[in-house]
Design a protein around this motif. Structure first.
Motif, PDB file in Angstrom:
ATOM      1  N   THR A 156      13.553 -16.984  32.287  1.00 15.47           N
ATOM      2  CA  THR A 156      12.962 -17.840  31.105  1.00 15.47           C
ATOM      3  C   THR A 156      13.201 -18.259  30.248  1.00 15.47           C
ATOM      4  OG1 THR A 156      12.294 -15.318  31.440  1.00 15.47           O
ATOM      5  CG2 THR A 156      11.341 -16.832  29.483  1.00 15.47           C
ATOM      6  N   ASN A 157      14.947 -17.848  30.377  1.00 16.88           N
ATOM      7  CA  ASN A 157      15.695 -19.779  29.307  1.00 16.88           C
ATOM      8  C   ASN A 157      15.559 -20.621  29.808  1.00 16.88           C
ATOM      9  OD1 ASN A 157      15.699 -17.848  27.521  1.00 16.88           O
ATOM     10  ND2 ASN A 157      16.986 -16.730  27.892  1.00 16.88           N
ATOM     11  N   MET A 158      15.378 -21.438  31.296  1.00 16.52           N
ATOM     12  CA  MET A 158      15.523 -22.561  31.759  1.00 16.52           C
ATOM     13  C   MET A 158      14.072 -23.194  31.464  1.00 16.52           C
ATOM     14  SD  MET A 158      16.787 -21.810  35.951  1.00 16.52           S
ATOM     15  CE  MET A 158      17.984 -20.583  36.403  1.00 16.52           C
ATOM     16  N   ASP A 159      15.271 -24.376  31.043  1.00 18.59           N
ATOM     17  CA  ASP A 159      14.160 -25.798  30.896  1.00 18.59           C
ATOM     18  C   ASP A 159      13.749 -25.887  32.274  1.00 18.59           C
ATOM     19  OD1 ASP A 159      12.579 -27.564  30.173  1.00 18.59           O
ATOM     20  OD2 ASP A 159      13.669 -28.913  28.823  1.00 18.59           O
ATOM     21  N   ILE A 160      12.732 -25.802  32.885  1.00 20.58           N
ATOM     22  CA  ILE A 160      12.694 -26.149  34.422  1.00 20.58           C
ATOM     23  C   ILE A 160      11.198 -27.279  34.811  1.00 20.58           C
ATOM     24  CG2 ILE A 160      12.724 -23.952  35.774  1.00 20.58           C
ATOM     25  CD1 ILE A 160      10.551 -23.216  36.028  1.00 20.58           C
ATOM     26  N   TYR A 161      10.536 -27.421  32.967  1.00 22.54           N
ATOM     27  CA  TYR A 161       9.448 -28.737  33.316  1.00 22.54           C
ATOM     28  C   TYR A 161      10.613 -29.518  32.933  1.00 22.54           C
ATOM     29  CZ  TYR A 161       6.807 -25.269  35.079  1.00 22.54           C
ATOM     30  OH  TYR A 161       5.535 -24.284  36.206  1.00 22.54           O
TER      31      TYR A 161
ATOM     32  N   LEU B 217       7.878 -17.600  30.819  1.00 22.24           N
ATOM     33  CA  LEU B 217       8.502 -18.616  31.476  1.00 22.24           C
ATOM     34  C   LEU B 217       7.983 -20.070  31.393  1.00 22.24           C
ATOM     35  CD1 LEU B 217      11.021 -19.294  33.127  1.00 22.24           C
ATOM     36  CD2 LEU B 217       9.437 -18.202  35.083  1.00 22.24           C
ATOM     37  N   HIS B 218       6.600 -19.905  31.555  1.00 24.55           N
ATOM     38  CA  HIS B 218       5.802 -21.497  31.726  1.00 24.55           C
ATOM     39  C   HIS B 218       5.622 -21.507  31.117  1.00 24.55           C
ATOM     40  CE1 HIS B 218       6.515 -21.249  36.757  1.00 24.55           C
ATOM     41  NE2 HIS B 218       6.244 -19.254  36.280  1.00 24.55           N
ATOM     42  N   VAL B 219       5.157 -21.000  29.850  1.00 26.08           N
ATOM     43  CA  VAL B 219       3.826 -21.638  29.266  1.00 26.08           C
ATOM     44  C   VAL B 219       5.477 -22.316  27.889  1.00 26.08           C
ATOM     45  CG1 VAL B 219       2.784 -20.976  27.015  1.00 26.08           C
ATOM     46  CG2 VAL B 219       2.306 -19.396  28.743  1.00 26.08           C
TER      47      VAL B 219
ATOM     48  N   VAL C  62      13.289 -21.986  41.564  1.00 33.03           N
ATOM     49  CA  VAL C  62      12.903 -21.545  41.208  1.00 33.03           C
ATOM     50  C   VAL C  62      11.779 -22.220  40.818  1.00 33.03           C
ATOM     51  CG1 VAL C  62      13.022 -21.275  38.859  1.00 33.03           C
ATOM     52  CG2 VAL C  62      15.228 -20.840  39.755  1.00 33.03           C
ATOM     53  N   LEU C  63      10.600 -21.044  40.959  1.00 25.96           N
ATOM     54  CA  LEU C  63       9.384 -22.067  41.351  1.00 25.96           C
ATOM     55  C   LEU C  63       8.701 -22.447  40.464  1.00 25.96           C
ATOM     56  CD1 LEU C  63       7.806 -19.590  43.869  1.00 25.96           C
ATOM     57  CD2 LEU C  63       9.251 -21.611  44.490  1.00 25.96           C
TER      58      LEU C  63
ATOM     59  N   VAL D  73      20.049  -6.062  36.490  1.00 26.27           N
ATOM     60  CA  VAL D  73      20.154  -7.738  37.460  1.00 26.27           C
ATOM     61  C   VAL D  73      19.397  -8.061  37.536  1.00 26.27           C
ATOM     62  CG1 VAL D  73      21.261  -8.999  39.992  1.00 26.27           C
ATOM     63  CG2 VAL D  73      22.743  -7.456  39.094  1.00 26.27           C
ATOM     64  N   TYR D  74      18.563  -7.856  37.707  1.00 28.10           N
ATOM     65  CA  TYR D  74      16.839  -8.393  38.523  1.00 28.10           C
ATOM     66  C   TYR D  74      16.639  -8.816  36.268  1.00 28.10           C
ATOM     67  CZ  TYR D  74      12.131  -8.089  37.336  1.00 28.10           C
ATOM     68  OH  TYR D  74      10.468  -8.464  36.461  1.00 28.10           O
ATOM     69  N   SER D  75      16.960  -7.849  34.934  1.00 27.39           N
ATOM     70  CA  SER D  75      16.430  -8.179  33.907  1.00 27.39           C
ATOM     71  C   SER D  75      17.668  -9.331  33.436  1.00 27.39           C
ATOM     72  CB  SER D  75      16.853  -7.467  33.246  1.00 27.39           C
ATOM     73  OG  SER D  75      15.904  -6.114  33.157  1.00 27.39           O
ATOM     74  N   ALA D  76      18.426  -9.563  33.398  1.00 28.11           N
ATOM     75  CA  ALA D  76      19.263 -10.581  33.542  1.00 28.11           C
ATOM     76  C   ALA D  76      18.808 -11.435  33.902  1.00 28.11           C
ATOM     77  CB  ALA D  76      21.129  -9.926  34.066  1.00 28.11           C
TER      78      ALA D  76
END
Length: 244
Positions: free
Chosen positions: A43-48, A182-184, A95-96, A34-37
């Motif tokens: 990581t695939n989210m476009d949080i910015y 994730l952020h880069v 999500v931070l 679950v952690y990996s998923a």
């Protein structure tokens, strides 16, 4: 009367070395999976792309994954320890996002790691593997400009940088860059469409590929590092609307 010889078989305790073994725990396996998923999904989210916060719901996550809430809760705790999410009482899991300064520092760290990755690729990677980089941008030309197909180019862009890391064959580099991605990645996707940066980006990529193909270690390292440092510099000077 013939006497049968007696064979003394070794006792398990005598023949088996002392191994420190833990019993298999199905619940722990679920937690890891679950952690990996969840980490991959985040990581695939476009949080910015928006200043609106991104929320996760523990109950919905367990329903979508078809498992109990316990491994989801444990996976969330792992992600929280790594700074990916934060549990907010009576509100959910957010999500931070990083601050502008934090993102710049993360991009700078990525630049250092990717520069070393490019160096290692010239020394370790096979020609056939390096040759896989150039086709990533083959479809882009004057009639199919990166700036006109930003979504496609952004995908190729991220895949290029991930592949550079993978071609080193270094598990340590892969692990060190994983949490930065994730952020880069999010910042690259947003800034690539600004000020015609896509046009310069593809030129940089092709120069890096040429240096890798030529096994020019020093040049490849410098080009890869400077290319990503350019992103840090751009964020520092032109990040209006990206951060709160």
């Amino acid at each position: 009367m013939a006497i049968k010889s007696q064979v003394r078989w070794p006792i398990a305790d005598e023949s088996t070395p002392e191994l420190v073994l833990e019993k298999f725990a199905p619940e722990q396996t679920y937690k890891t999976r679950v952690y990996s998923a969840l980490k991959q999904a985040i990581t695939n989210m476009d949080i910015y792309s928006s200043n609106e916060p991104t929320w996760l719901d523990e109950r919905q996550l367990s329903e979508r994954l078809g498992i109990s809430r316990t491994p989801v809760r444990e996976a969330i705790a792992m992600l929280e320890q790594q700074g990916f999410v934060k549990s907010m009482p009576r509100r959910g899991i957010i999500v931070l996002r990083k601050t502008k300064r934090e993102v710049i520092e993360m991009v700078q760290a990525w630049a250092a790691l990717e520069g070393m990755a490019a160096r290692l690729v010239t020394q370790r990677a096979k020609d056939a593997d390096i040759a896989k980089l150039r086709p990533m941008f083959a479809e882009f030309d004057e009639t199919h400009k990166p700036s006109d197909y930003l979504s496609d180019y952004s995908t190729a862009n991220i895949r290029f940088h991930q592949t550079i890391i993978q071609l080193t064959g270094s598990q340590v580099l892969a692990e060190m860059t994983e949490n930065l991605l994730l952020h880069v990645r999010g910042i690259r996707q947003i800034t690539i469409g600004r000020d015609d940066r896509a046009s310069q980006s593809i030129l940089d990529h092709r120069a890096i590929i040429a240096a890798l193909e030529a096994r020019d270690t020093e040049l490849a390292e410098k080009l890869a590092r400077d290319h990503t440092l350019g992103l840090a510099d751009y964020v520092d000077k032109h990040s209006e609307g990206i951060f709160d």
